[in-house]
Design an enzyme around this catalytic site. Structure first.
Site, PDB file in Angstrom:
ATOM      1  N   HIS A  98       0.659  -0.863   0.008  1.00  0.00           N
ATOM      2  CA  HIS A  98      -0.311   0.517   0.158  1.00  0.00           C
ATOM      3  C   HIS A  98       1.011   1.384   0.151  1.00  0.00           C
ATOM      4  O   HIS A  98       0.158   2.548   0.360  1.00  0.00           O
ATOM      5  CB  HIS A  98      -1.015  -0.321   1.560  1.00  0.00           C
ATOM      6  CG  HIS A  98      -1.127  -1.484   1.444  1.00  0.00           C
ATOM      7  ND1 HIS A  98      -1.300  -2.370   2.460  1.00  0.00           N
ATOM      8  CD2 HIS A  98      -2.878  -1.977   0.337  1.00  0.00           C
ATOM      9  CE1 HIS A  98      -1.465  -2.894   2.221  1.00  0.00           C
ATOM     10  NE2 HIS A  98      -2.843  -3.088   1.675  1.00  0.00           N
ATOM     11  N   HIS A 148      -7.251   5.090   5.106  1.00  0.00           N
ATOM     12  CA  HIS A 148      -6.932   3.857   4.049  1.00  0.00           C
ATOM     13  C   HIS A 148      -5.112   3.762   4.543  1.00  0.00           C
ATOM     14  O   HIS A 148      -4.274   4.776   3.907  1.00  0.00           O
ATOM     15  CB  HIS A 148      -6.930   3.463   2.734  1.00  0.00           C
ATOM     16  CG  HIS A 148      -7.111   2.104   2.240  1.00  0.00           C
ATOM     17  ND1 HIS A 148      -5.404   1.902   1.971  1.00  0.00           N
ATOM     18  CD2 HIS A 148      -7.641   1.177   2.025  1.00  0.00           C
ATOM     19  CE1 HIS A 148      -5.601   1.003   0.940  1.00  0.00           C
ATOM     20  NE2 HIS A 148      -6.705   0.047   1.341  1.00  0.00           N
ATOM     21  N   GLU A 150      -3.264   3.575   1.899  1.00  0.00           N
ATOM     22  CA  GLU A 150      -2.572   3.798   0.879  1.00  0.00           C
ATOM     23  C   GLU A 150      -2.864   5.507   0.791  1.00  0.00           C
ATOM     24  O   GLU A 150      -1.682   5.665   0.437  1.00  0.00           O
ATOM     25  CB  GLU A 150      -2.967   3.278  -0.315  1.00  0.00           C
ATOM     26  CG  GLU A 150      -2.826   3.788  -1.503  1.00  0.00           C
ATOM     27  CD  GLU A 150      -3.733   3.010  -2.653  1.00  0.00           C
ATOM     28  OE1 GLU A 150      -4.021   2.319  -2.806  1.00  0.00           O
ATOM     29  OE2 GLU A 150      -3.413   4.640  -4.014  1.00  0.00           O
ATOM     30  N   CYS A 219      -6.261   2.469 -11.008  1.00  0.00           N
ATOM     31  CA  CYS A 219      -4.680   1.034 -11.529  1.00  0.00           C
ATOM     32  C   CYS A 219      -6.111   0.132 -12.676  1.00  0.00           C
ATOM     33  O   CYS A 219      -6.991   0.230 -12.194  1.00  0.00           O
ATOM     34  CB  CYS A 219      -3.825   0.796 -10.440  1.00  0.00           C
ATOM     35  SG  CYS A 219      -4.612  -0.667  -9.523  1.00  0.00           S
ATOM     36  N   SER A 248      -9.497  -2.640  -0.365  1.00  0.00           N
ATOM     37  CA  SER A 248     -11.048  -1.154  -0.494  1.00  0.00           C
ATOM     38  C   SER A 248     -11.191  -1.387  -2.149  1.00  0.00           C
ATOM     39  O   SER A 248     -12.265  -1.560  -2.251  1.00  0.00           O
ATOM     40  CB  SER A 248     -10.078   0.269  -0.927  1.00  0.00           C
ATOM     41  OG  SER A 248     -10.495   1.121  -1.830  1.00  0.00           O
TER      42      SER A 248
HETATM   43  S1  SF4 Z   1      -1.614  -3.116  -9.361  1.00  0.00           S
HETATM   44 FE1  SF4 Z   1      -3.629  -1.884  -8.519  1.00  0.00          FE
HETATM   45  S2  SF4 Z   1      -4.568  -2.771  -6.485  1.00  0.00           S
HETATM   46 FE2  SF4 Z   1      -2.923  -3.955  -7.293  1.00  0.00          FE
HETATM   47  S3  SF4 Z   1      -1.154  -3.408  -5.596  1.00  0.00           S
HETATM   48 FE3  SF4 Z   1      -1.232  -2.284  -7.369  1.00  0.00          FE
HETATM   49  S4  SF4 Z   1      -1.935  -0.380  -6.887  1.00  0.00           S
HETATM   50 FE4  SF4 Z   1      -3.063  -1.920  -5.693  1.00  0.00          FE
END
Ligand code: SF4
Length: 371
Positions: A98, A148, A150, A219, A248
């Site tokens: 995170h 969170h 992150e 993402c 999340s």
């Molecule tokens: S790819 Fe996306 S969901 Fe997976 S760890 Fe990275 S930011 Fe988080």
């Protein structure tokens, strides 16, 4: 019934003839993303290279099954660096996927700790985008969920007065910055695509000079999993998302399934959490199934098998994208071999392509409109 992931026949506890038919729409992509896969690999490889105990600050990914599996192999999870006992200060400590505030690696250096940062590269990218806004003199708006890890990590890249958190569209409507003409935004990587679009729209209307990040912060894994759920959910009598209550992206998938038309959508961590007493067998004909980015495929398998014990199951793969992302581990660990059996506790005993997180459908992918 055959599980499309394992290829194993499900065990039969009820006479086949008496089991009602059930179609499972299995979403693809689902489950582990490249960032989660990399973070788990880092802990596994560090254990192989340096031996136990390996310390991990915060849950490496938000999944108790994964955490327990790593604990059994010698990982010790702590919330803060001062929990690492003096006699183990020479053992590596790993930061979770995170991301962490800048103060954490600084603290590790002050304590002379050897740390490995398993922050997902896509989270690091958001950190860089936030810092870039700041470097250009903009006040940073972070769209995300308070508390969170992150969000704590991204806010911690900046001084407290340089960043504001916006969680909802209502907050976007009432936010009053000191300099409305000098704002830039980034977002948490695992938000609802639709909710975030609404927040950004409100901010843009109120602050036309608002600068966007150079690239989308949500993402690819979040977007792809939500798209697959959105396509599969219409007409589902029940939709299950495998994931943890503190994950999340898993919680967002439940919301997406409900909004997209599933009659009911629930989050479950293991098959033991399937609420059989609430399930009306007479009315359950189509079950949607997906998994958050931190949920191992082995649990998807066990859920399918649990339904196979009560229903005559047909599994249809609802695939909307094929992912090929792969994030390599840091140089320190590249001299250690990673075998399929190292990751079998999360991936099961599968071919390498499946261990990389792709669904192993025995049936060809079919258009979602057909399933
Ligand atoms: S790819 Fe996306 S969901 Fe997976 S760890 Fe990275 S930011 Fe988080």
């Amino acid at each position: 019934m055959t599980n499309p992931s394992t290829g194993h026949a499900a065990s039969n506890t009820i006479d086949t003839a008496s089991r009602p038919p059930l179609t499972i729409r299995l979403c693809g992509p689902r489950g582990f993303c490249a960032g989660v896969d990399r973070a788990i690999q880092i802990v596994v490889l560090a254990l192989k290279k340096y031996g136990a105990p390996i310390y991990v600050r915060h849950e490496i990914v938000h999944n108790r099954y994964v955490v327990r599996g790593l604990q059994e192999r010698g990982a010790v999870f702590v919330e803060e660096l001062d929990e690492i006992p003096a006699e183990h200060q020479n053992q590596p400590v790993i930061f979770s996927a995170h991301g962490v505030p800048k103060s954490v690696p600084a603290d590790a250096r002050d304590r002379n700790l050897f740390f490995l940062d398993a922050t997902c590269p896509l989270v690091s990218k958001v950190h860089k985008q936030a810092m870039r806004h700041r470097k250009l003199g903009r006040h940073v708006i972070l769209i995300g969920h308070a508390g969170h890890p992150e969000v704590v990590g991204t806010m911690g890249q900046l001084l407290a007065g340089d960043v504001s958190l916006i969680e909802t569209e209502e907050e976007a409507e009432t936010y009053h910055p000191d300099d409305p003409d000098n704002l830039g935004f980034v977002t948490q990587t695992t938000l609802s695509v639709e909710d975030t679009a609404g927040i950004i729209k409100a901010l843009r209307r109120r602050f036309p000079a608002l600068s966007a990040p150079a690239a989308e912060s949500i993402c690819y894994a979040t977007t792809n999993r939500q798209e697959a759920v959105k396509a599969a959910a219409p007409g589902c009598d029940l939709f299950l998302v495998v994931g943890a209550p503190n994950s999340s992206n898993s919680k967002r998938l439940v919301e997406v399934a409900s909004r997209a038309g599933a009659r009911e959508a629930l989050l479950v961590q293991r098959k033991s959490e399937i609420p059989w007493e609430q399930i009306d067998i007479e009315r359950l004909h189509i079950l949607g199934l997906s998994a958050g980015a931190s949920a191992p495929e082995i649990i998807v398998d066990e859920i399918i098998e649990a339904f196979g014990e009560r229903f005559s199951v047909t599994v249809e793969l609802a695939e909307t994208a094929v992912e090929s992302e792969n994030f390599p581990v840091m140089r320190d660990l590249r001299d250690v071999a990673l075998t399929a059996s190292d990751m079998a506790f999360v991936n099961g005993r599968k071919p390498a392509a499946v261990a990389a997180g792709q669904p192993a459908a025995k049936k060809p992918a079919m258009p979602v409109s057909e399933c």
